[in-house]
Structures are given as C-alpha cells and as structure tokens.
Design a protein around this motif. Sequence first.
Motif, PDB file in Angstrom:
ATOM      1  N   GLU A 193     -32.616  -1.303  62.429  1.00 13.22           N
ATOM      2  CA  GLU A 193     -32.791  -2.747  62.572  1.00 13.22           C
ATOM      3  C   GLU A 193     -33.890  -3.294  61.669  1.00 13.22           C
ATOM      4  O   GLU A 193     -34.455  -4.355  61.925  1.00 13.22           O
ATOM      5  CB  GLU A 193     -33.046  -3.125  64.038  1.00 13.22           C
ATOM      6  N   TYR A 195     -33.637  -4.925  58.955  1.00 10.11           N
ATOM      7  CA  TYR A 195     -32.588  -5.579  58.177  1.00 10.11           C
ATOM      8  C   TYR A 195     -33.068  -6.132  56.848  1.00 10.11           C
ATOM      9  O   TYR A 195     -32.349  -6.068  55.846  1.00 10.11           O
ATOM     10  CB  TYR A 195     -31.940  -6.695  59.011  1.00 10.11           C
ATOM     11  N   CYS A 229     -26.022  -7.489  57.231  1.00 10.99           N
ATOM     12  CA  CYS A 229     -27.415  -7.387  57.695  1.00 10.99           C
ATOM     13  C   CYS A 229     -27.984  -8.771  57.990  1.00 10.99           C
ATOM     14  O   CYS A 229     -28.698  -8.961  58.982  1.00 10.99           O
ATOM     15  CB  CYS A 229     -28.267  -6.662  56.656  1.00 10.99           C
ATOM     16  N   CYS A 232     -26.706  -9.869  61.299  1.00  7.90           N
ATOM     17  CA  CYS A 232     -27.399  -9.255  62.433  1.00  7.90           C
ATOM     18  C   CYS A 232     -28.696  -9.999  62.764  1.00  7.90           C
ATOM     19  O   CYS A 232     -29.178  -9.937  63.891  1.00  7.90           O
ATOM     20  CB  CYS A 232     -27.707  -7.782  62.130  1.00  7.90           C
ATOM     21  N   MET A 296     -22.615  -1.964  62.666  1.00  5.11           N
ATOM     22  CA  MET A 296     -23.065  -3.317  62.347  1.00  5.11           C
ATOM     23  C   MET A 296     -22.145  -4.374  62.974  1.00  5.11           C
ATOM     24  O   MET A 296     -22.614  -5.369  63.549  1.00  5.11           O
ATOM     25  CB  MET A 296     -23.103  -3.523  60.827  1.00  5.11           C
ATOM     26  N   ARG A 299     -22.734  -4.688  66.673  1.00  7.63           N
ATOM     27  CA  ARG A 299     -23.977  -5.409  66.976  1.00  7.63           C
ATOM     28  C   ARG A 299     -23.754  -6.915  66.883  1.00  7.63           C
ATOM     29  O   ARG A 299     -24.262  -7.688  67.701  1.00  7.63           O
ATOM     30  CB  ARG A 299     -25.078  -4.985  66.010  1.00  7.63           C
ATOM     31  N   ILE A 300     -23.009  -7.332  65.859  1.00  9.00           N
ATOM     32  CA  ILE A 300     -22.734  -8.764  65.694  1.00  9.00           C
ATOM     33  C   ILE A 300     -21.840  -9.260  66.829  1.00  9.00           C
ATOM     34  O   ILE A 300     -22.063 -10.332  67.399  1.00  9.00           O
ATOM     35  CB  ILE A 300     -22.071  -9.030  64.326  1.00  9.00           C
ATOM     36  N   THR A 303     -23.363 -10.305  70.064  1.00  3.77           N
ATOM     37  CA  THR A 303     -24.026 -11.610  70.135  1.00  3.77           C
ATOM     38  C   THR A 303     -23.041 -12.699  70.557  1.00  3.77           C
ATOM     39  O   THR A 303     -23.446 -13.824  70.849  1.00  3.77           O
ATOM     40  CB  THR A 303     -24.660 -11.993  68.783  1.00  3.77           C
TER      41      THR A 303
END
Length: 312
Positions: A193, A195, A229, A232, A296, A299-300, A303
């Motif tokens: 993380e 980024y 990135c 993120c 990745m 992770r997005i 959200t």
Amino acid sequence: MDNSGKEAEAMALLAEAERKVKNSQSFFSGLFGGSSKIEEACEIYARAANMFKMAKNWSAAGNAFCQAAQLHLQLQSKHDAATCFVDAGNAFKKADPQEAINCLMRAIEIYTDMGRLRIQLRGPGGVWLSWDGALRTPFVLRAPSHISPRAGSPSRPSTTSPLLRSTRRSWWTSRSSANKCLLKVAGYAAQLEQYQKAIDIYEQVGTNAMDSPLLKYSAKDYFFKAALCHFCIDMLNAKLAVQKYEELFPAFSDSRECKLMKKLLDAHEEQNVDSYTEAVKEYDAISRLDQWLTTMLLRIKKTIQGDEEDLR
C-alpha cells in the motif's frame, strides 16, 4: 532430507563461508590468495541460500544472498553482486516485502552505476564532447559547462565506432536490468500500500518505454498499473491520471487497459458492483488476470462494497 536437515546443512555452509572470510583477512592469506577465499565464500553463501530456499526459510535465504552480494562488491564484481541482491529480494518477498524492496533498490543502484559509462570525444573546433550513459537518452552529446566552444558547432561523431557500440550495449543492458528491478519494487510497494512509490516507478518506466520503438508496446501496461494504484488512493486521482496518460501516450487511449479503467471508473462512480465485476470478467476472458492485478482490483472493489467477493 526434511526441512530441518536442509536447514542444518545450510547452517553448516554458513559457518564454512564465515571461516573462509575470516581466513582471508589474515596477513598471510592477504599475501597468498586472499581473494580466492572470498570467491569461495561467495559460492558457499549462495549454496547456503539455495538450501534455505529448499527448506522454505525465506528470510535466512535472503540474508545469505545478501552476504554473498556484499562479498562480490568487495571483489568489485558488480554484476554478480546485483544478481545476488535480486535473488535476495525474490527470497525476502515471501517473508519480508519491505526488505525485498530494499534489496532490489540496492540492485538498481548497482545496475545504474554500471551504466554510468563516460566517453570523452574530441569534436570539431577542439570542443570536448561527452556522452553520459546515466542520461535517459543514449548518445546525448554535450560540451562540459566549463569549456567554451570554439568556432563552429560541434557535430555528432559516428555511432558506428566500436567503442560507442560497446558502450551503448552496456548502457541498454544495465538500463534493462535496472527497469526489471524497478518494476519488482513497484509491485511490492503497491502490495504494501505504498502506492505513491509504485506510481512514481510505473510512470518513470512507462515514460521511458514509450520513447523506444522496441518497448513502447509495454508502456500501456505500466500506465495501467499506475492508474490502478491511483484508483486505490482515490477515484478522482485515477480519472485524472487516465486523462494524463492519454495525452502523454495517445496509443494508451485505444488499449484494452484504458477501456477497462474507464469502465471501472464509471462503475465506481455509480457504485455499481455488478458493472464493475462484469467489466473485469470481460477483460479476464481475453487477458488473464495475474495475482497482482487481482489484488489491486479487489481492493478497489471493496471500496464499492464491504464484502470481499471473487472478481471472476
């Protein structure tokens, strides 16, 4: 041989390597073959590292490779030292990603240093021209600032010179090796993380690649990863980054990666998980997602909704 037996053998090799190093530092060894003992120690450390790898003791393997790298530096064997630092990074990534980054950064420093080859050439009018391999573009010729050019403009010497050809090959080899290490660092940084560090590297390598006829096809992948990135960190960051990459590298606009990014941005803006998942599935049907991309993208996606679901 079980893991405990492999570790025991690796520890014995470490002890042997340490004895070699200690013996090389004695007065008589310094006179008679001290460097050969260091070379032997390098080989033994590497054997120990590989034995630790077999035992899945990744931290010990990384440390052993680092020991070998330091000895190679002592012997002025820069290429071998860089190779050992890369091996150390690959071992540490399974146990200590931050240490993996540190090792790969050491390798990058060495590769970059190897590429700083400087040639002084006598140009027309008595102007000394120099080419510095550390510059982004090879064969940039410039007059040193402390020398005033005489009459006439300096002209570029022939790049067919054997010396220049050899230097150019060395520059590209060092640059290619450094880029490979940088991309590994970026991958690990994103996983940790970190980024912004990853973004800086992907943008740097992507910008360099787009100016090369041989490498420009890969530039879209680097900009794609940089955009992920950004995503993120913040959706607006990602949208602005995509616009910047399209202006910087028009070919990026027509890539599947760019089209995917735009679909993901729209889905995120609408908070539509189904559209997000469908866009990923369409991309994956043609270009299989690797573990890094999957991480990745998940992770997005989280959200948009809190539950972690499979992307495919």
